[in-house]
Scaffold this active site. Sequence first.
Site, PDB file in Angstrom:
ATOM      1  N   HIS A 121      15.438  16.494 -46.983  1.00 30.70           N
ATOM      2  CA  HIS A 121      15.196  17.459 -48.056  1.00 30.70           C
ATOM      3  C   HIS A 121      15.840  18.816 -47.740  1.00 30.70           C
ATOM      4  O   HIS A 121      16.437  19.467 -48.601  1.00 30.70           O
ATOM      5  CB  HIS A 121      13.680  17.584 -48.241  1.00 30.70           C
ATOM      6  CG  HIS A 121      13.261  18.667 -49.192  1.00 30.70           C
ATOM      7  ND1 HIS A 121      12.700  19.848 -48.770  1.00 30.70           N
ATOM      8  CD2 HIS A 121      13.336  18.743 -50.537  1.00 30.70           C
ATOM      9  CE1 HIS A 121      12.444  20.607 -49.822  1.00 30.70           C
ATOM     10  NE2 HIS A 121      12.811  19.960 -50.907  1.00 30.70           N
ATOM     11  N   GLU A 163      19.461  18.557 -48.329  1.00 30.18           N
ATOM     12  CA  GLU A 163      19.731  18.620 -49.774  1.00 30.18           C
ATOM     13  C   GLU A 163      19.842  20.083 -50.233  1.00 30.18           C
ATOM     14  O   GLU A 163      20.786  20.459 -50.936  1.00 30.18           O
ATOM     15  CB  GLU A 163      18.606  17.899 -50.531  1.00 30.18           C
ATOM     16  CG  GLU A 163      18.655  18.034 -52.038  1.00 30.18           C
ATOM     17  CD  GLU A 163      17.291  18.381 -52.626  1.00 30.18           C
ATOM     18  OE1 GLU A 163      17.181  19.433 -53.268  1.00 30.18           O
ATOM     19  OE2 GLU A 163      16.327  17.597 -52.424  1.00 30.18           O
ATOM     20  N   HIS A 164      18.889  20.912 -49.818  1.00 34.33           N
ATOM     21  CA  HIS A 164      18.945  22.330 -50.194  1.00 34.33           C
ATOM     22  C   HIS A 164      20.224  22.981 -49.696  1.00 34.33           C
ATOM     23  O   HIS A 164      20.866  23.741 -50.402  1.00 34.33           O
ATOM     24  CB  HIS A 164      17.752  23.081 -49.591  1.00 34.33           C
ATOM     25  CG  HIS A 164      16.539  23.063 -50.459  1.00 34.33           C
ATOM     26  ND1 HIS A 164      15.876  24.212 -50.831  1.00 34.33           N
ATOM     27  CD2 HIS A 164      15.869  22.043 -51.022  1.00 34.33           C
ATOM     28  CE1 HIS A 164      14.838  23.887 -51.581  1.00 34.33           C
ATOM     29  NE2 HIS A 164      14.808  22.585 -51.707  1.00 34.33           N
ATOM     30  N   GLU A 182       8.204  26.801 -50.434  1.00 32.42           N
ATOM     31  CA  GLU A 182       8.059  25.595 -51.262  1.00 32.42           C
ATOM     32  C   GLU A 182       6.925  24.728 -50.726  1.00 32.42           C
ATOM     33  O   GLU A 182       6.120  24.192 -51.479  1.00 32.42           O
ATOM     34  CB  GLU A 182       9.378  24.816 -51.281  1.00 32.42           C
ATOM     35  CG  GLU A 182       9.313  23.581 -52.146  1.00 32.42           C
ATOM     36  CD  GLU A 182      10.667  22.866 -52.294  1.00 32.42           C
ATOM     37  OE1 GLU A 182      10.674  21.761 -52.826  1.00 32.42           O
ATOM     38  OE2 GLU A 182      11.707  23.406 -51.868  1.00 32.42           O
TER      39      GLU A 182
END
Lengths: 419, 429
Positions: B65, B68-69, B140
């Site tokens: 993840h 991905e960012h 987040e």
Amino acid sequence: MHETRTEIMPNVYLTYLPAGKFKTGLLSAQLLTPLRRETASANALLPAVLHRGTMRCPDMEQLSAAMDRLYGAQVDYTVRKKGETQCIGFTASFIDDAFVPGGERLLEPAAELLGELLLDPVTRGGRFLSEYVESEKSNLIDAIRAVRNDKREWADLRLLQEMCADEPYGVRRLGDEESARKLHNRSLYQHSQKLMESSRLELFYCGSAGEQRVRDALLEAFSTLPRGVATELEMPRTYAAPSQPRFVTEQMDVTQGKLAMGFRCASRDVPAMILVNLLFGGSSNSKLFLNVREKLSLCYYASSQYARSKGILTVSSGIETRDYDRALEEILRQLKAVQDGDWEDWELPGARNTILSSLRAMPDSQRAMENWYLGQTATGQEETPEELALALQAVTPERICAAAQTVQLDTVYFLKGKE
Amino acid sequence: MEKLSYPRLGETVLRHTLPNGLPVMVVPKKGFARQYALFATRYGGMDLRFELDGKLQDTPAGIAHFLEHKMFDTQEGNALQELAQNGAEPNAFTSNAITVYYFDSTDHFYDNLKILLSFVSIPYFTEESVAKEQGIIGQEIGMIEDNPDWQVYRQLMEALYEKSPARVSVAGSVESISRITAQTLYDCHKAFYTPSNMCLVLVGDVDMDRVLNLAQEILPAQSGEEIPRDYGEEESLTPCRTLAESTMEVSMPTFLSGFKCAPVPEGPDRLRRQIVGSLACDALMGESSPLYARLYSQGLVNGSFASSFDVLPGVSYAYAGGDSKDPQAVTQAILSEARRLVSEGLDEDYYQRICRANFGTALKALNSFEAVAVSMAEGCFEGFDPYGFPEIYDSITQQDLLDFIAENICESRMALSVIRPKEEATCTQ
């Protein structure tokens, strides 16, 4: 073929949106009524109760069975707030005739089911069944309370309640818990009779069937709709910001604080204001996202929304409680930049492309089309997505600055975590 | 190039595999203004342990993840910004098994595709940008930790599984992501963002030849080695714990009950197993089931109640949950209804209705470009044809559903996760 809107019965309008490219057809039936504190909860409760059963299918099992037989036709009840109008009703999505394995026609039975849900609810002695009303009432109260679970939604809602305390716009979509508690099966039935005869009914169809077939199916399905004296819808009123902004802070046991800000926009130049919002915080490429989130890491999200019928711009953001002052200051600094025309060459074309692209793509979604045309008619507008696109192309940087300069801070709401 | 026709769905699919090993699929859609591109890698939140250059590597939870960012960063700036300037709507997500980058646009499609292929295949990280992202993702994580739906799911996974990485949150924790460096990101990109481990799916009015040319021009000419992954030993089908409870700021209890099922192997049969699982859940506790109607009228569940069957790498489970005043009562009702169905069988008319409705839902999903593209990518990675579903529905029998329920929906397979409201509300309306 183009969309048409015609009055097919007194105060009943059909918006016909022809499209052969989907796997499904969409039908929608929506009653339009002024959003008022006194009636909002009763209006919100009504479609939920109607969705429990009709005379032909008097309970959930039989109603579900009827939908399953239509290849999983999905009939949902909806309660929407459009400007200062509350829209309640049903939408039905069902597979297009071309893909039904047995070659059955689904439009007619789907229309019939919508008509039944609205006009032929299961009743006993001239009232709704009290078990249905009581159980949906308790669901409604749970739903009103559940907004607290999503802290972002909660903060955005509390902002509007504070900012528009004396305006219909400050009324929640589902009304409030106190008035929901007072509802019972007899008063709700009486309310529903009044609502049915006095409200405008907006019907929508998007799919591959011809206009005449759609009209016939709906006229048949809604033939028993009572029609009385129509309640006129009032168009939203706009207000100026107070001379000094109001600050409201509340506390909850959460890890992340939520900062919500509300602004009033005096400008009537709607296309320019749409671009102001996009430059400021309306997309993943706008100033709030790129500067407050990406560059300064001041928050996880920061975005803005523009409610054009009401002339209100709101900012929604999630921040660390200790960053409150810096985040507030930085958000206002980004607004100032838009007001001063302080943007780079790519920013305006980027903002314009974002909105043009979403308007062009709108006919690719049946639900988006239905929602657009419902919003237009509920707020007294007639513009099509194409017309708005043309108007947006003509907006100059000067008009954007002029519109942005009318934006004034009204209320700041902060939901802070425990320190 | 291969052209597959699906007359029962009114669809065709074009397929071609490039010499570098990248599968490319086009799903043509006429009459739509939108064009949609999805570039996916078979690398997700569960791929924490794998073999690289003959050595087993353990990586921090949340790395897929995080990567991905960071992929949106380019040497020139930021790819999100470049795409958005063309009016495209770019985004990405990381699931347990895959990472997906996509955009949706109505103009400049091939320019946008070029940007997509470039930024996903060319990594650019610095220690500073990694440190900054640790702040953003930390926020987040803070936000999802406040979300009761997320908490109730994470708690269920921890109760069901003892060792499987399915227990671990896709985003990781503030602690685990603090161990990520620019070098770990480069290593993982090199291992998993290689053409043969990826696929490219285009939906809309798109020209396959232009796509193939662009892909060949931008992507590496050869793929790296295949990376063996380790999802841990297969676990027993008994949950690790049967009950997990905690409290949060919620207005009423929310729960998920999970039923541990046997892993579903990859291959053509996988879609059938998924459909049988989801049909069985529908028949037992779906919106038109007698059980749902009863629980709803008793006020034990509301419209938030949902159930389904999920398949992840090395594990699968059925689940049901939502808001409820009495999660234990709902769970007991599910178990006893399962026993009743298994002993009495399903009414044939009811079974036919459930199949019709479930088929209609699958067909409706084809309206969504994103759903189409994601299912194509999953089918490509897991070896099944997502458009083969009409024939699968024809072949399923009521006994398949009953077998699924008899085997899986029982007390010995079950764990219950509950989030209860904190005693005193700190804020009232």
